[in-house]
Enzyme design. Sequence first.
Site, PDB file in Angstrom:
ATOM      1  N   ARG A   1      11.968   1.603  46.274  1.00  0.00           N
ATOM      2  CA  ARG A   1      11.707   2.189  47.595  1.00  0.00           C
ATOM      3  C   ARG A   1      10.244   1.970  47.982  1.00  0.00           C
ATOM      4  O   ARG A   1       9.600   2.868  48.500  1.00  0.00           O
ATOM      5  CB  ARG A   1      12.044   3.687  47.581  1.00  0.00           C
ATOM      6  CG  ARG A   1      12.415   4.213  48.956  1.00  0.00           C
ATOM      7  CD  ARG A   1      12.424   5.727  48.996  1.00  0.00           C
ATOM      8  NE  ARG A   1      13.040   6.211  50.219  1.00  0.00           N
ATOM      9  CZ  ARG A   1      12.899   7.424  50.698  1.00  0.00           C
ATOM     10  NH1 ARG A   1      12.170   8.308  50.061  1.00  0.00           N
ATOM     11  NH2 ARG A   1      13.494   7.779  51.804  1.00  0.00           N
TER      12      ARG A   1
ATOM     13  N   ASP B   1      38.274   8.860  -3.922  1.00  0.00           N
ATOM     14  CA  ASP B   1      37.483   7.648  -4.174  1.00  0.00           C
ATOM     15  C   ASP B   1      37.870   6.581  -3.154  1.00  0.00           C
ATOM     16  O   ASP B   1      38.903   5.940  -3.267  1.00  0.00           O
ATOM     17  CB  ASP B   1      37.743   7.174  -5.608  1.00  0.00           C
ATOM     18  CG  ASP B   1      36.884   5.967  -5.966  1.00  0.00           C
ATOM     19  OD1 ASP B   1      36.087   5.531  -5.095  1.00  0.00           O
ATOM     20  OD2 ASP B   1      37.007   5.474  -7.097  1.00  0.00           O
TER      21      ASP B   1
ATOM     22  N   CYS C   1      15.342  17.729  43.211  1.00  0.00           N
ATOM     23  CA  CYS C   1      16.007  16.662  43.942  1.00  0.00           C
ATOM     24  C   CYS C   1      15.538  15.353  43.330  1.00  0.00           C
ATOM     25  O   CYS C   1      14.408  15.239  42.885  1.00  0.00           O
ATOM     26  CB  CYS C   1      15.599  16.729  45.418  1.00  0.00           C
ATOM     27  SG  CYS C   1      16.275  15.394  46.429  1.00  0.00           S
TER      28      CYS C   1
ATOM     29  N   ASP D   1      22.575  12.801  48.012  1.00  0.00           N
ATOM     30  CA  ASP D   1      22.196  12.336  49.348  1.00  0.00           C
ATOM     31  C   ASP D   1      23.441  12.031  50.164  1.00  0.00           C
ATOM     32  O   ASP D   1      23.344  11.744  51.356  1.00  0.00           O
ATOM     33  CB  ASP D   1      21.333  11.072  49.251  1.00  0.00           C
ATOM     34  CG  ASP D   1      19.862  11.409  49.056  1.00  0.00           C
ATOM     35  OD1 ASP D   1      19.487  12.582  49.249  1.00  0.00           O
ATOM     36  OD2 ASP D   1      19.079  10.498  48.713  1.00  0.00           O
TER      37      ASP D   1
ATOM     38  N   TRP E   1      11.391  19.472  45.495  1.00  0.00           N
ATOM     39  CA  TRP E   1      10.639  18.561  44.604  1.00  0.00           C
ATOM     40  C   TRP E   1      11.492  17.330  44.370  1.00  0.00           C
ATOM     41  O   TRP E   1      12.468  17.370  43.642  1.00  0.00           O
ATOM     42  CB  TRP E   1      10.341  19.288  43.293  1.00  0.00           C
ATOM     43  CG  TRP E   1       9.551  18.487  42.290  1.00  0.00           C
ATOM     44  CD1 TRP E   1       9.927  17.331  41.689  1.00  0.00           C
ATOM     45  CD2 TRP E   1       8.252  18.802  41.774  1.00  0.00           C
ATOM     46  NE1 TRP E   1       8.947  16.897  40.827  1.00  0.00           N
ATOM     47  CE2 TRP E   1       7.904  17.785  40.852  1.00  0.00           C
ATOM     48  CE3 TRP E   1       7.340  19.839  41.987  1.00  0.00           C
ATOM     49  CZ2 TRP E   1       6.704  17.784  40.148  1.00  0.00           C
ATOM     50  CZ3 TRP E   1       6.150  19.839  41.278  1.00  0.00           C
ATOM     51  CH2 TRP E   1       5.832  18.817  40.381  1.00  0.00           C
ATOM     52  N   ASP E   2      11.083  16.217  44.971  1.00  0.00           N
ATOM     53  CA  ASP E   2      11.910  15.009  44.963  1.00  0.00           C
ATOM     54  C   ASP E   2      11.379  13.973  43.979  1.00  0.00           C
ATOM     55  O   ASP E   2      10.226  14.042  43.528  1.00  0.00           O
ATOM     56  CB  ASP E   2      11.928  14.429  46.390  1.00  0.00           C
ATOM     57  CG  ASP E   2      13.220  13.696  46.710  1.00  0.00           C
ATOM     58  OD1 ASP E   2      13.925  13.278  45.781  1.00  0.00           O
ATOM     59  OD2 ASP E   2      13.514  13.528  47.915  1.00  0.00           O
TER      60      ASP E   2
ATOM     61  N   ASP F   1      10.483  14.909  54.237  1.00  0.00           N
ATOM     62  CA  ASP F   1       9.552  13.790  54.104  1.00  0.00           C
ATOM     63  C   ASP F   1       8.886  13.423  55.437  1.00  0.00           C
ATOM     64  O   ASP F   1       9.541  13.416  56.474  1.00  0.00           O
ATOM     65  CB  ASP F   1      10.378  12.584  53.594  1.00  0.00           C
ATOM     66  CG  ASP F   1       9.510  11.474  53.064  1.00  0.00           C
ATOM     67  OD1 ASP F   1       8.284  11.575  53.188  1.00  0.00           O
ATOM     68  OD2 ASP F   1      10.083  10.508  52.526  1.00  0.00           O
TER      69      ASP F   1
HETATM   70  C1  GLA Z   1      15.477  11.642  49.029  1.00  0.00           C
HETATM   71  C2  GLA Z   1      16.133  12.983  49.175  1.00  0.00           C
HETATM   72  C3  GLA Z   1      16.501  13.218  50.628  1.00  0.00           C
HETATM   73  C4  GLA Z   1      15.246  13.150  51.464  1.00  0.00           C
HETATM   74  C5  GLA Z   1      14.562  11.819  51.256  1.00  0.00           C
HETATM   75  C6  GLA Z   1      13.233  11.778  51.941  1.00  0.00           C
HETATM   76  O1  GLA Z   1      16.374  10.605  49.276  1.00  0.00           O
HETATM   77  O2  GLA Z   1      17.261  13.101  48.359  1.00  0.00           O
HETATM   78  O3  GLA Z   1      17.120  14.453  50.789  1.00  0.00           O
HETATM   79  O4  GLA Z   1      14.399  14.200  51.099  1.00  0.00           O
HETATM   80  O5  GLA Z   1      14.359  11.544  49.878  1.00  0.00           O
HETATM   81  O6  GLA Z   1      12.571  10.582  51.758  1.00  0.00           O
END
Ligand code: GLA
Length: 731
Positions: free
Chosen positions: A447, A54, A530, A552, A481-482, A371
């Site tokens: 960004r 209790d 990514c 990165d 694929w980011d 990119d």
């Molecule tokens: C991110 C990714 C990098 C590169 C940049 C391109 O920061 O982690 O490896 O691909 O984008 O803009």
Amino acid sequence: MKLINFDEKNRTFHLSNGSISYLLGIENEDALSHLYFGKAIKQYHNSRKYPTLDRSFSPNPSESAIFDRGFSLDTLPQEYPSFGHGDFRNPAFQLKQPNGSFITDFKYQNYEIISGKPTLEGLPASYVINQDEAETLIINLVDNLLNMTLKLYYTIYANRDVIARSSQLINNGSEKVTIDKIASASIDFPANDYELISLPGRHIKEREIQREVIQRGIKIFESKRGASSHQSNPFVALVSEKTDEFSGEAFGFSLVYSGNHEFLVEKDQFKQIRLMCGINPYTFSWVLSPNELFQTPEALIVYSANGLNGMSQIYHELLRERVARGKFQYAERPILINNWEATYFDFDAEKIKGIVDQSSELGIELFVLDDGWFGKRDDDISGLGDWYENSSKLKGGLKGIANYVHDKNMQFGLWFEPEMINQDSDLYREYPDYAIQTPNRSMSKGRDQFVLDFTREDVRANITQQMCQILDNVEIDYIKWDMNRHITEAYSLSLGAENQGEFFHRYILGLYEMLEKLTTKYPDILWEGCSGGGGRFDAGFIYYMPQSWTSDNTDAIDRLDIQYGTSLVYPPSTMGAHVSAVPNHQTGRITGLDIRGDVAMGGVFGYELDLRTLTESEKDIVKTQVAFYKQYRQLLQYGQFYRMISPFESNLAAWSFVNKDQTESIAFYFSKTVVAAAPLDIFKFVGLDANKQYLLDDIVYGGDELMNLGVYINPQIHGDYQSRKFVLKAI
Ligand code: GLA
């Protein structure tokens, strides 16, 4: 072997595979208690029956025939606690009902045991290949007033020390209920002095190992960013005070989810520890209409009696063998060269071909065009959303580059950032409403870009169609694929006011649906996840993409921390790791090519620099690295991984790989800054067979000798940033 047993008399469930046991019981008032998780026991005889006591200010439910002042939900260790009947700790779920009440009363009703493991509709999860490799316990809790069922799922594997948990809520009633919180799993541990390990971080400094004493109160690790994030990886572990890499108890909790998550650890008044994880309840609310079901993501709960390496190895095998899928699950991954740090946006066909020529001469197998190849994209302020090639930049087009690469007997890979849109893009000009926005509010940029509203089918269809247009016309072997920003002004123009709390989860469900479609449609493509490096490094993503860009930050010394921390949960086969130029672009540090290569061999190996600028002797080193990696790739990508010396705790770092039959091992030893007249370090190997003899530098040693005595690091380290690798072969 029967893995799950119900003891009718004592009303307890025992999940055991002979290595671990997980025990739960049905208590007074049909409440579900947590009894035990840890090393296996053969049989349970009620030793963990919670004493009746209790306790003042701990209320007692009074529904059952025998009223007991010694029974309170406030103190009882539970499995999936609710709020409102006397437990004042954090609940696993919270439902808002039409009359405004939050009080629920889910009571044990019945259970089911099935072989195998059901899939989770629309969500990634661990799976079985054979029905007899696992059993699943489903416990049904029912709230009679609401006419709702909570289903708790527990899967135990025969040969893995993991319990996979998730929950489902089903509305059989006639009115809508709003789910404000619904955890994937919750466990209450008895009073103890466990410590807490987590993986917080930030962009270019992901997954730092943090260990802390658990004090009374609440500690939360979470993401509200719309992604699992660099800042808070969806994982925590409880460990005993003495637990180290090789010994001691560790309980790991990892969420198979890529969105907003919460890991909540609460040490209560009696020093019992509640640990729960799931979708972050912050701003989450989900309207569950009659006849609807809500499925939570899955939590993978691991027990190791062999320290943190033991825990990690269970995760590594599970993620490799029963979470990752597809053609590349066990395939040797190609050595790649990525042009990002070599050129950034400043490239044309000639430059790219130059890099490809050089790579092929050095034995590199895959060229990845990063990119800048699409739309109007010469910097990071425009073009996202326009996934058609920029033919003025790439003479001969993507096809021309792809053919050029293939003619060199290399593979061709391409970068996409499908979830994003720039204001300066054709897509935005045509469909400004595709970007996530809250009506009449300003839109924050990250960004210089916005996030697309992936809760919407039409938005996903547009991007999918654009991607397919490329993939159907150009021979592409790999995709990165980011995702380079997090979500702000979260809101969907397609959802009603009462459904806006569903936004973040619907975003992830939409994303998963698209990933499922694309990875199924293009099974021959190797997909790499990514998010500004390692911002979405989670078990959910691994289900769709077997590897991910780890960070990165390509600085070899920082990578020691990042890869060491990442390996707490994720295997080397999931970690992209590249040799880049010096001075390093993120830190300005200058390290030798040898250590850069040795560190990158701790993951899926590649290069990310302008190979054309290397001297002849540097090219020779690269050739040697490439040849070495190819020779030992199977071991380095799929061998058992051991962390040996933590870079977080010393000036050194070390890890090693051992193959299944313990006939081959490679150990890496790293020294950060040199110490003058340093003491002589002994290096002891791990994971070998004590009864085997191994060849190291042409000398034969016993496995026991190498593990117990070790060898001197000789010659001594001279200079900063040095590495050694030891290749052992059984004879
Ligand atoms: C991110 C990714 C990098 C590169 C940049 C391109 O920061 O982690 O490896 O691909 O984008 O803009």
